[in-house]
Design an enzyme around this catalytic site. Structure first.
Site, short mmCIF file in Angstrom:
data_model
loop_
_atom_site.label_atom_id
_atom_site.label_comp_id
_atom_site.label_asym_id
_atom_site.label_seq_id
_atom_site.Cartn_x
_atom_site.Cartn_y
_atom_site.Cartn_z
CD GLU A 1 -10.75 4.31 -6.73
OE1 GLU A 1 -9.63 4.53 -6.22
OE2 GLU A 1 -11.82 4.53 -6.13
CG PHE B 1 -3.72 2.87 -0.63
CD1 PHE B 1 -2.47 2.48 -0.16
CD2 PHE B 1 -3.80 3.52 -1.85
CE1 PHE B 1 -1.31 2.75 -0.90
CE2 PHE B 1 -2.65 3.79 -2.59
CZ PHE B 1 -1.41 3.40 -2.11
CG ASP C 1 -5.33 3.63 4.72
OD1 ASP C 1 -4.86 4.00 5.79
OD2 ASP C 1 -4.74 2.84 3.95
CG HIS D 1 -2.32 6.45 1.13
ND1 HIS D 1 -2.53 7.79 1.36
CD2 HIS D 1 -2.91 6.18 -0.06
CE1 HIS D 1 -3.20 8.32 0.34
NE2 HIS D 1 -3.46 7.36 -0.53
CD GLU E 1 -12.53 4.99 -3.18
OE1 GLU E 1 -13.35 5.95 -3.22
OE2 GLU E 1 -11.35 5.11 -3.51
#
Lengths: 318, 324
Positions: free
Chosen positions: B29, B84, B86, B130, B61
């Site tokens: 992204e 990130f 996460d 994050h 994702e």
């Protein structure tokens, strides 16, 4: 209209799948098949009609109900059977089993048992084709249940924006395990979802080999010429339950009977005879050959050794 | 020697590998020409290699990793960026059930030469979604390799090894490391996985630390040295494979170990290292194993709250003194 050779080949494939699956059913009745089984009986026209449009170097991805896809793409029945029986000589050396068969030598990129997980993998193969600059295509098989996964949305959107050579084949057998389509979807035709991605979507009779063939022929043609993906919904029905011990009592009797009348095999046979493409003698000969090939697969599978226990530790890493 | 930031070292590895091998491509992204990645690692690469090979994706994702898997098993070497760490949660099936298991469950018929780059770590006040450090989840998934470079030198060399290898690699960066500088040779070099670095040698205790914690451990060691305490600092560089022998060897020498990681303590990276020491070097210990990790909470937002949960030089020094 496909050539005579192609028509006969498709007939041979649906017979191969049917006899193979019936034999698997019989073998697990004899406790020879470990684990569970999701049979493709009743849905043969989809795999045969789609794969008849593919070259050996084209790719497919498959699902937990994947034996038919493997066979139609050209897999060796013996190695499919050996894998289902957990033998060392199977496609995956006994590590995958019924739900994880792959044959990379024929572009069969594997079956995944996570519903909807194969869809982005098919798109990835499509992106790979684009980046390598070949004219291959990918057919990604999945069910009606998978079309409610996020991967369906994410993947078709990606294939659409990048115009990738992917044919999304949704086998709508009307039930996700025991859940009717109407319980989990407001729409009747899953192909309608194609509109949301700006790609063509078609719904065909998935028990009609020729209808599946023709829809796929158009989609493959577009894909090979850089015109992007297509969503093909094939309406079909599984003759058996979802898995090994499922008697499928959640399906109304009348509905089952209705669909059994639409069995793709007698329908296609009658069509071929009507078209004078297949004589009674030819049909019998062909079926005998298929039965022998399946018997040979059973012999190979049951006579093959199990893997040595410590082989469980191999192939975790390349 | 020339100095580069960790960020530039990563970019140099990507760039050199893309020049060397046409099958290497990037997807993620906002990694392309408009944004160059949230941490600017891919800056300039879309301009040099084009939008096809430095591919901006939708915010999807699961499909990013799934597409990378599909490309990896059909002849390409994708490097996927998850903005990130996460957000790997959104792609867990594709990472842990598909990428990790495809080689195994298909009996070794194919390899999955895929790299997933993503940053972990707290310390910049961006709260619970994050800032996590989730390395342990991936150590717990057979089939994945896990890299965790702490320096620009390691970042470049390990990333090249990851890209050239045939296994799926979770390549964990740390967002506080991107600006740090260090020596990076201009020549092509790779760093093998599974070989730890002894960052400084010492006699009195061993500190095992990963990613940004390596730097905090080194600061703590310098402070302790001034107080006459000699600490050995070990950086594993990769968590899978983990250089067990380096850990055991150091424990045999010092008799004491403090394990410093930024993830939660329960069932974390530190738990695995402690178990290895307990199983394989217990007789050499002169004090109980000590762990310095984050408490079992999400990462909070407000600076004093966040700083409270992240291990620091003081908590490391305190732990070392407790085992002496």
């Amino acid at each position: 209209m496909p050539t005579k050779e192609k028509l006969i080949e498709m007939y041979r494939q649906i017979l191969r799948i049917r006899h193979f699956e019936e034999k698997v059913y019989e073998l697990y009745g004899q406790n020879l098949v470990p684990g569970t089984i999701h049979l493709y009986v009743g849905q043969e026209a989809v795999a045969a009609g789609v794969c008849a449009n593919l070259r050996k170097d084209d790719y497919i991805t498959s699902t937990h109900r994947g034996h038919g896809h493997c066979i139609a793409k050209g897999a060796d029945l013996r190695k499919v059977m050996a894998e289902i029986l957990g033998r060392k000589t199977g496609y995956c050396k006994g590590k995958g089993g019924s739900m994880h068969i792959a044959d990379f030598s024929i572009g069969m990129l594997g079956a995944t048992a996570v519903v909807g997980a194969g869809i982005p993998i098919a798109v990835g193969a499509g992106l790979s084709i684009r980046l390598r600059g070949t004219d291959q295509v990918v057919a990604g098989f999945f069910g009606d249940g998978a079309s409610n996964q996020g991967t369906f949305h994410e993947s078709i959107n990606m294939a659409a924006i990048w115009s990738l050579p992917v044919i999304f084949v949704c086998e709508n057998n009307l039930y996700a395990m025991g859940t009717r389509q109407s319980v989990v979807m407001k729409i009747e035709n899953i192909a309608d979802r194609a509109v949301a991605y700006g790609i063509p979507g078609v719904t065909v009779d998935g028990n009609d080999v020729l209808a599946v063939y023709e829809a796929t022929e158009d989609a493959v043609d577009r894909a090979r010429h850089g015109e992007g993906p297509t969503l093909i919904e094939c309406k079909t029905y599984r003759h058996k339950g979802h898995s090994r011990f499922d008697p499928a009592t959640y399906r109304p009797k009348a509905e089952v009977e209705e669909w059994l009348k639409k069995d793709p095999i007698p329908r296609f046979k009658a069509k071929l005879q009507e078209m004078q493409m297949l004589t009674k003698q030819e049909a019998e000969k062909l079926e005998q050959e298929v039965i022998l090939a399946v018997e040979e697969a059973v012999k190979f599978g049951t006579e093959s050794p199990f893997p040595a226990p410590e082989e469980a530790l191999e192939n975790v890493y390349a | 020697m020339r100095e580069l930031t960790y960020r530039d070292a990563l970019r140099e590895a990507l760039r050199e590998e893309m020049v060397r091998d046409k099958t290497v491509f990037l997807l993620g992204e906002d990694i392309g020409r408009y944004w160059s990645g949230a941490f600017k690692v891919t800056k300039g690469l879309a301009e040099e290699f084009g939008d096809e090979r430095v591919r901006d994706t939708p915010i999807s994702e699961s499909a990013i990793i799934g597409v990378a898997v599909g490309a990896a098993i059909t002849g390409m070497r994708p490097v996927a960026e998850i903005m990130f760490g996460d957000l790997t949660t959104l792609a867990m099936d594709q990472i842990c059930n598909q990428a990790a298991k495809i080689c195994y469950m298909f009996g070794g018929q194919t390899t999955v030469p895929l790299v997933v780059r993503t940053p972990f770590g707290a310390g910049v006040n961006i709260a619970s979604h994050h800032s996590q450090s989730l390395e342990a989840w991936f150590m717990h998934t057979p089939g994945l390799l896990v890299a965790a470079p702490s320096t620009p030198f390691d970042a470049k060399g390990l990333l090249k090894t990851a890209i050239r290898g045939n296994n799926p690699v979770m390549f964990f960066e740390h967002k506080l490391l991107y600006p740090i500088k260090g020596e990076v040779p201009e020549d092509d070099y790779t760093i093998p996985f599974g070989v730890a670095d002894v960052k400084i040698e010492g006699e009195d205790a061993t500190i095992f630390a990963t990613l940004y914690m390596v730097h905090k451990a080194l600061a703590a060691a310098n402070e302790l040295r001034k107080q006459g305490i000699s600490v050995e600092v070990i950086d594993p560089k990769t968590l899978v494979p983990l250089d067990k022998q380096a850990i055991i060897k150091s424990v045999k020498k010092t008799g004491r170990i403090v394990i410093v990681t930024e993830d939660c303590k329960t069932a974390g990276v530190s738990a695995e290292v402690a178990a290895i020491v307990a199983e394989e070097a217990l007789d050499y210990l002169d004090a109980p194993i000590k762990r310095v990790a984050e408490p079992d909470t999400p990462i909070p937002f407000s600076p004093p709250l966040e700083q409270f949960v992240i291990p620091n030089e003081k908590t490391i020094i305190k732990a070392v003194k407790e085992v002496l």
